[in-house]
Design a protein around this motif. Structure first.
Motif, PDB file in Angstrom:
ATOM      1  N   VAL A  60       0.709  -1.178   0.067  1.00 44.50           N
ATOM      2  CA  VAL A  60      -0.127  -0.108  -0.098  1.00 44.50           C
ATOM      3  C   VAL A  60       0.792   1.080  -0.001  1.00 44.50           C
ATOM      4  CG1 VAL A  60      -1.738   1.232   1.266  1.00 44.50           C
ATOM      5  CG2 VAL A  60      -1.685  -1.349   1.245  1.00 44.50           C
ATOM      6  N   PHE A  61       0.704   2.131  -0.900  1.00 44.11           N
ATOM      7  CA  PHE A  61       1.458   3.120  -1.213  1.00 44.11           C
ATOM      8  C   PHE A  61       0.804   4.074  -0.750  1.00 44.11           C
ATOM      9  CE2 PHE A  61       5.230   1.690  -3.774  1.00 44.11           C
ATOM     10  CZ  PHE A  61       4.593   0.447  -3.989  1.00 44.11           C
ATOM     11  N   CYS A  62       1.476   5.280   0.273  1.00 42.14           N
ATOM     12  CA  CYS A  62       0.501   6.411   0.873  1.00 42.14           C
ATOM     13  C   CYS A  62       1.333   7.548   0.606  1.00 42.14           C
ATOM     14  CB  CYS A  62       0.545   6.102   2.396  1.00 42.14           C
ATOM     15  SG  CYS A  62      -0.163   4.515   2.784  1.00 42.14           S
ATOM     16  N   ALA A  63       0.568   8.530   0.165  1.00 35.26           N
ATOM     17  CA  ALA A  63       1.020   9.969   0.163  1.00 35.26           C
ATOM     18  C   ALA A  63       1.016  10.270   1.446  1.00 35.26           C
ATOM     19  CB  ALA A  63       0.067  10.852  -0.837  1.00 35.26           C
ATOM     20  N   ASP A  64       2.226  10.855   2.248  1.00 32.92           N
ATOM     21  CA  ASP A  64       2.307  10.722   3.478  1.00 32.92           C
ATOM     22  C   ASP A  64       2.833  12.271   3.964  1.00 32.92           C
ATOM     23  OD1 ASP A  64       2.919  10.605   6.097  1.00 32.92           O
ATOM     24  OD2 ASP A  64       4.061   8.706   6.073  1.00 32.92           O
ATOM     25  N   TYR A  65       1.920  12.913   4.542  1.00 30.64           N
ATOM     26  CA  TYR A  65       2.047  14.281   5.099  1.00 30.64           C
ATOM     27  C   TYR A  65       2.316  14.159   6.590  1.00 30.64           C
ATOM     28  CZ  TYR A  65       0.188  15.301   0.476  1.00 30.64           C
ATOM     29  OH  TYR A  65       0.247  15.231  -0.921  1.00 30.64           O
ATOM     30  N   HIS A  66       2.083  12.991   7.089  1.00 28.67           N
ATOM     31  CA  HIS A  66       2.464  12.930   8.655  1.00 28.67           C
ATOM     32  C   HIS A  66       3.764  12.829   9.068  1.00 28.67           C
ATOM     33  CE1 HIS A  66       0.956  11.491  12.808  1.00 28.67           C
ATOM     34  NE2 HIS A  66       2.100  10.612  12.685  1.00 28.67           N
ATOM     35  N   LYS A  67       4.589  12.194   8.049  1.00 28.39           N
ATOM     36  CA  LYS A  67       5.880  12.116   8.398  1.00 28.39           C
ATOM     37  C   LYS A  67       6.680  13.669   8.711  1.00 28.39           C
ATOM     38  CE  LYS A  67       7.903  10.069   4.944  1.00 28.39           C
ATOM     39  NZ  LYS A  67       8.481   9.095   3.934  1.00 28.39           N
ATOM     40  N   ALA A 120       4.216   8.919  -4.261  1.00 31.96           N
ATOM     41  CA  ALA A 120       3.785   7.749  -4.147  1.00 31.96           C
ATOM     42  C   ALA A 120       3.692   6.893  -5.345  1.00 31.96           C
ATOM     43  CB  ALA A 120       2.564   7.757  -3.380  1.00 31.96           C
ATOM     44  N   ALA A 121       3.262   7.620  -6.451  1.00 28.44           N
ATOM     45  CA  ALA A 121       2.737   6.924  -7.683  1.00 28.44           C
ATOM     46  C   ALA A 121       4.040   6.378  -8.359  1.00 28.44           C
ATOM     47  CB  ALA A 121       2.250   7.864  -8.728  1.00 28.44           C
ATOM     48  N   LEU A 122       5.282   7.199  -8.236  1.00 31.87           N
ATOM     49  CA  LEU A 122       6.622   6.653  -8.951  1.00 31.87           C
ATOM     50  C   LEU A 122       7.042   5.618  -8.025  1.00 31.87           C
ATOM     51  CD1 LEU A 122       8.254  10.419  -9.678  1.00 31.87           C
ATOM     52  CD2 LEU A 122       7.276   8.543 -11.155  1.00 31.87           C
ATOM     53  N   ARG A 163      -3.660   6.977   0.375  1.00 35.53           N
ATOM     54  CA  ARG A 163      -3.305   5.664  -0.439  1.00 35.53           C
ATOM     55  C   ARG A 163      -3.567   5.388  -1.752  1.00 35.53           C
ATOM     56  NH1 ARG A 163      -6.080   6.628   3.474  1.00 35.53           N
ATOM     57  NH2 ARG A 163      -7.837   6.943   2.413  1.00 35.53           N
ATOM     58  N   LEU A 164      -2.533   4.839  -2.261  1.00 34.43           N
ATOM     59  CA  LEU A 164      -2.858   4.157  -3.631  1.00 34.43           C
ATOM     60  C   LEU A 164      -2.246   2.731  -3.314  1.00 34.43           C
ATOM     61  CD1 LEU A 164      -0.059   6.518  -5.326  1.00 34.43           C
ATOM     62  CD2 LEU A 164      -2.771   6.759  -5.623  1.00 34.43           C
TER      63      LEU A 164
END
Ligand SMILES: Cc1cc2nc3c(=O)[nH]c(=O)nc-3n(C[C@H](O)[C@H](O)[C@H](O)COP(=O)(O)O)c2cc1C
Length: 205
Positions: free
Chosen positions: A77-84, A113-115, A157-158
């Motif tokens: 599961v690939f997540c765009a992550d703004y929490h980090k 995340a998509a790359l 997530r993607l």
């Protein structure tokens, strides 16, 4: 390992898998390919969750109705992550620019995340595995999926999954009209239409 040509030109989405586990050195190769993804400002605005636990896969299948999710060997599961970046900013005592509040910031996370997902797809293909991206992980009940995966605030997530290819389900149709050699020959261009410029960094959401 397959050649670059074999890898890129013969890739196709695979939705049926053998039951075998993926050898750890192959998974390690895929993870290193993910870690080596180019990212905007080298910000690495993405995270990946690798899921082998069958009960979690079944729960996600129940939501998405995508059979591949429960039959694949490993679900990524690939997540765009703004929490980090929130955590990092807090640690360093600096203001978090909250990238997720502008369209450009959202695009940065999604593109990173998509790359990373595409790197995983290519690495899996090169290693002789099959894969398929699943957009339903993004759209089918995102709150429930976030709860199952225990995702923190500020991630979306993607997802893709990988496994041993059981059967290539179809031959690919010839892809045409994707590469245009001059702007005038862009496909599906309305006659006389003018360019409209979108400036994502000016759009707040
Ligand atoms: C972002 C994204 C989301 C996708 N979501 C799904 C999905 O939910 N279910 C599925 O079976 N395939 C999904 N696919 C796979 C596409 O259907 C597939 O890539 C496309 O039909 C072209 O076929 P090919 O991958 O065999 O070339 C997705 C692909 C991408 C890139």
């Amino acid at each position: 390992m397959k050649t670059i040509e074999e890898t890129l030109l013969n890739r196709t989405s695979v939705r049926r898998y053998e039951y075998d586990k993926i050898p750890s050195e192959t998974l390690d190769f895929i993870y290193r390919a993910i870690a080596n993804t180019p990212t905007s400002y080298n910000g690495q605005q993405f995270s990946v969750i690798a899921i082998d636990d069958q009960s979690i896969k079944e729960e996600l299948y129940a939501i998405t109705n995508q059979k591949q999710i429960k039959t694949c060997a490993t679900l990524l599961v690939f997540c765009a992550d703004y929490h980090k970046i929130d955590i990092l900013a807090q640690k360093k005592g600096i203001d978090n620019p909250h990238f997720e509040n502008t369209l450009d910031g959202v695009m940065v996370g999604i593109i990173d995340a998509a790359l990373a997902m595409q790197n995983a797809v290519v690495a899996a293909q090169a290693a002789g595995l099959g894969s398929c991206c699943v957009g339903y992980a993004r759209t089918a009940n995102p709150e429930k999926i976030a709860e199952i995966l225990k995702l923190p605030e500020g991630t979306c997530r993607l997802c893709t999954h990988i496994g041993h290819t059981q059967r290539i389900t179809r031959l690919k149709a010839q892809t045409t009209a994707i590469i245009s050699h001059t702007p005038q020959s862009l496909p599906y261009r309305r006659h006389g239409s003018r360019a409209r410029t979108i400036r994502p960094n000016h759009i707040r959401i």
